[in-house]
Design an enzyme around this catalytic site. Structure first.
Site, PDB file in Angstrom:
ATOM      1  N   HIS A  54       0.837  -1.220   0.000  1.00 38.81           N
ATOM      2  CA  HIS A  54       0.000   0.000   0.000  1.00 38.81           C
ATOM      3  C   HIS A  54       0.868   1.265   0.000  1.00 38.81           C
ATOM      4  O   HIS A  54       0.513   2.275   0.609  1.00 38.81           O
ATOM      5  CB  HIS A  54      -0.958  -0.001   1.188  1.00 38.81           C
ATOM      6  CG  HIS A  54      -1.893  -1.167   1.220  1.00 38.81           C
ATOM      7  ND1 HIS A  54      -3.051  -1.219   0.476  1.00 38.81           N
ATOM      8  CD2 HIS A  54      -1.830  -2.345   1.893  1.00 38.81           C
ATOM      9  CE1 HIS A  54      -3.668  -2.377   0.700  1.00 38.81           C
ATOM     10  NE2 HIS A  54      -2.945  -3.081   1.546  1.00 38.81           N
ATOM     11  N   ASN A 127     -10.163  -3.518   1.686  1.00 40.15           N
ATOM     12  CA  ASN A 127      -9.806  -3.393   0.275  1.00 40.15           C
ATOM     13  C   ASN A 127     -11.053  -3.106  -0.552  1.00 40.15           C
ATOM     14  O   ASN A 127     -12.163  -3.019  -0.020  1.00 40.15           O
ATOM     15  CB  ASN A 127      -9.143  -4.682  -0.235  1.00 40.15           C
ATOM     16  CG  ASN A 127      -7.713  -4.855   0.257  1.00 40.15           C
ATOM     17  OD1 ASN A 127      -6.959  -3.899   0.335  1.00 40.15           O
ATOM     18  ND2 ASN A 127      -7.352  -6.085   0.603  1.00 40.15           N
ATOM     19  N   TYR A 341      -0.035  -4.852  11.730  1.00 40.84           N
ATOM     20  CA  TYR A 341      -0.218  -3.459  11.322  1.00 40.84           C
ATOM     21  C   TYR A 341       0.400  -2.497  12.330  1.00 40.84           C
ATOM     22  O   TYR A 341       1.134  -1.575  11.972  1.00 40.84           O
ATOM     23  CB  TYR A 341      -1.706  -3.159  11.124  1.00 40.84           C
ATOM     24  CG  TYR A 341      -2.149  -3.361   9.697  1.00 40.84           C
ATOM     25  CD1 TYR A 341      -2.611  -2.310   8.926  1.00 40.84           C
ATOM     26  CD2 TYR A 341      -2.090  -4.616   9.105  1.00 40.84           C
ATOM     27  CE1 TYR A 341      -3.004  -2.478   7.610  1.00 40.84           C
ATOM     28  CE2 TYR A 341      -2.476  -4.806   7.798  1.00 40.84           C
ATOM     29  CZ  TYR A 341      -2.935  -3.740   7.053  1.00 40.84           C
ATOM     30  OH  TYR A 341      -3.307  -3.926   5.746  1.00 40.84           O
TER      31      TYR A 341
END
Length: 487
Positions: A54, A127, A341
């Protein structure tokens, strides 16, 4: 050539590089799985300072407005009344390309949405597709490596990509979406968004339902042909960024209808018994005929950032950020992302990345964290520890007062490969496509598949055949039209 045995970075032999260690067949995953943790931690630190995935993205601020009451499902205050508004920030992105890559490349698109609620930040990190390529996070670094550049040539490799996909039948659902027309959306305004994973909602009674989040574009779906995507990649590689920024700057604010699919734990058990599909498998969808979409609200983007680096590049999301009235699920991919994350943000942005304005909550907050790099808000003379309560107050469930989540089974690595149905859902998707969309799919696949070895090609064609014989026949015809022998 014989491959050396896989070990950890400390030289310890790896017993299983296919399945994460979980509490029972459905998880959740265990922190003691050092191989999984080491893989994810090292993977998160492979690029400096760009995001590993990303990397190329665009962002904007907006508002979420409640239009329908779901307070019987959740006590989360942002849903407490019709008309209630919550500030948001949304970052769109491509997945596999570098920061300077084209917006129009064939790739999933990230849809990372932050809600600045009065109870803290809720990050819904998804997404533009409802599924993903893999179902276990231990394979995520391996998969992403296939989407990056070869270490010798520094070139992308179709053979590397399809060698991985052809050995992973669960990837076929997402591969079918990726090589359809939706693999090259015309900017970010003309695509749907999905939370993709299964999450929880918890009401005042502590009752849990499982949910999937959907964001349906009000601008209408609009995709680029493969030829137009390639042309724009050279003529205007920032096409999606330009389209989003200019639309908001001109007052043409994009909107999405926010909807959920909802199921009780018992309903999911009954559905799994009937279909054989694991409802927490990220490579599967919940068919809307079984779990219809329920309206919740409207998302609008209405303000561009003033400083791209400060507000978009340094935006740091984590699906672990949920507020009271929300929770997780046994989805193994989600469980891996809950760790990965935040760990990636600690490395990429810094120890105190949550102090930056785009990441900071809009409500009062207090913790005992101190010092470290970028300690913008350091607590001053406030107490730096939480004292021990001499009188136990009892368990508080998962942290927000909800009922405890029962876990069943022995801890171990559970391998269901070859035992699960990974073909019906991609076959169903293929059969829903009109003829022109099917032909686009065949042609889009034939391009990279014409570059792979015979072994990889035959393995991938078998995957198409198992989803639907017409799927395999169509790809073979498109390959022959390109001069590739498939006999």
């Amino acid at each position: 050539m014989t491959q050396p045995r896989l070990t950890t970075a400390s030289g310890i032999p790896v017993a299983d590089n296919q399945n994460s260690l979980s509490a029972g067949p459905r998880g959740p995953l265990l922190l003691q799985d050092f191989h999984l943790i080491e893989k994810l931690q090292h993977f998160n630190r492979e690029r400096i300072p760009e995001r590993v995935v990303h990397a190329k993205g665009s962002g904007a601020y907006g508002t979420f407005t409640v239009t329908h009451d779901i307070s019987h499902f959740t006590k989360a205050k942002l849903f407490s009344g019709i008309g209630k508004k919550t500030e948001t920030f949304l970052r769109f992105s491509t997945v596999g390309g570098e920061k300077g890559s084209a917006d129009t490349e064939r790739d999933p698109r990230g849809f990372a949405l932050r809600f600045y609620t009065e109870e803290g930040n809720w990050d819904l990190v998804g997404n533009n597709t409802p599924v993903f390529f893999i179902k276990d996070p231990i394979k995520f670094p391996d998969f992403i490596h296939t989407q990056k550049r070869c270490p010798d040539s520094n070139l992308k490799s179709a053979n590397m990509m399809f060698d991985f996909w052809s050995r992973a039948p669960e990837s076929l659902h997402q591969v079918t979406i990726l090589f359809s027309s939706r693999g090259t959306p015309d900017g970010y305004r003309h695509m749907h968004g999905f939370g993709s994973h299964t999450y929880s909602l918890i009401n005042d009674a502590g009752e849990r339902v499982y949910v999937k989040w959907h964001f349906k574009t009000r601008q209408g779906i609009r995709n680029l042909s493969n030829a137009e995507a390639v042309r724009l990649g050279g003529a205007d590689p920032d096409h999606a960024q330009r389209d989003l920024f200019d639309a908001i700057a001109s007052g043409n604010f994009p909107q999405w209808d926010v909807k959920v699919q909802v199921a009780t734990p018992q309903q999911l058990l009954e559905w799994e018994a009937r279909t054989g599909w694991n409802p927490f498998d990220l490579t599967k969808v919940w068919p809307q005929g079984d779990f219809p979409l329920l309206p919740v609200g409207v998302l609008e983007l209405n303000r561009n950032p003033l400083n791209y680096h400060a507000e978009v590049e340094q935006a740091a999301f984590s699906p672990a950020n949920v507020v009271p009235g929300m929770g997780y699920s046994p989805d193994k991919m989600l469980q891996g992302r809950l760790f990965a994350y935040h760990d990636a943000q600690l490395y990429r942005v810094g120890t105190n990345h949550q102090h930056l304005p785009v990441n900071a909550p809009r409500c009062p907050f207090h913790n005992q964290q101190r010092d470290g790099a970028m300690a913008i808000v350091n607590g001053g003379a406030a107490q730096i520890y939480d004292p021990v309560d001499p009188v136990g107050k009892g368990a508080l469930g998962m942290g927000h007062g909800e009922q405890e989540l029962p876990l069943v089974g022995n801890a171990g690595r559970f391998d269901f490969r070859g035992q699960e149905d990974d073909y019906t859902q991609p076959g169903n998707l293929f059969r829903l496509m009109p003829l022109d969309e099917k032909q686009n799919l065949f042609d889009n696949l034939a391009g990279p598949l014409s570059q792979v070895t015979d072994e990889v090609l035959q393995r991938q064609l078998r995957q198409f055949d198992l989803a639907d014989p017409d799927y395999g026949r169509g790809v073979r015809a498109a390959l022959k039209a390109r001069g590739r022998n498939v006999d």
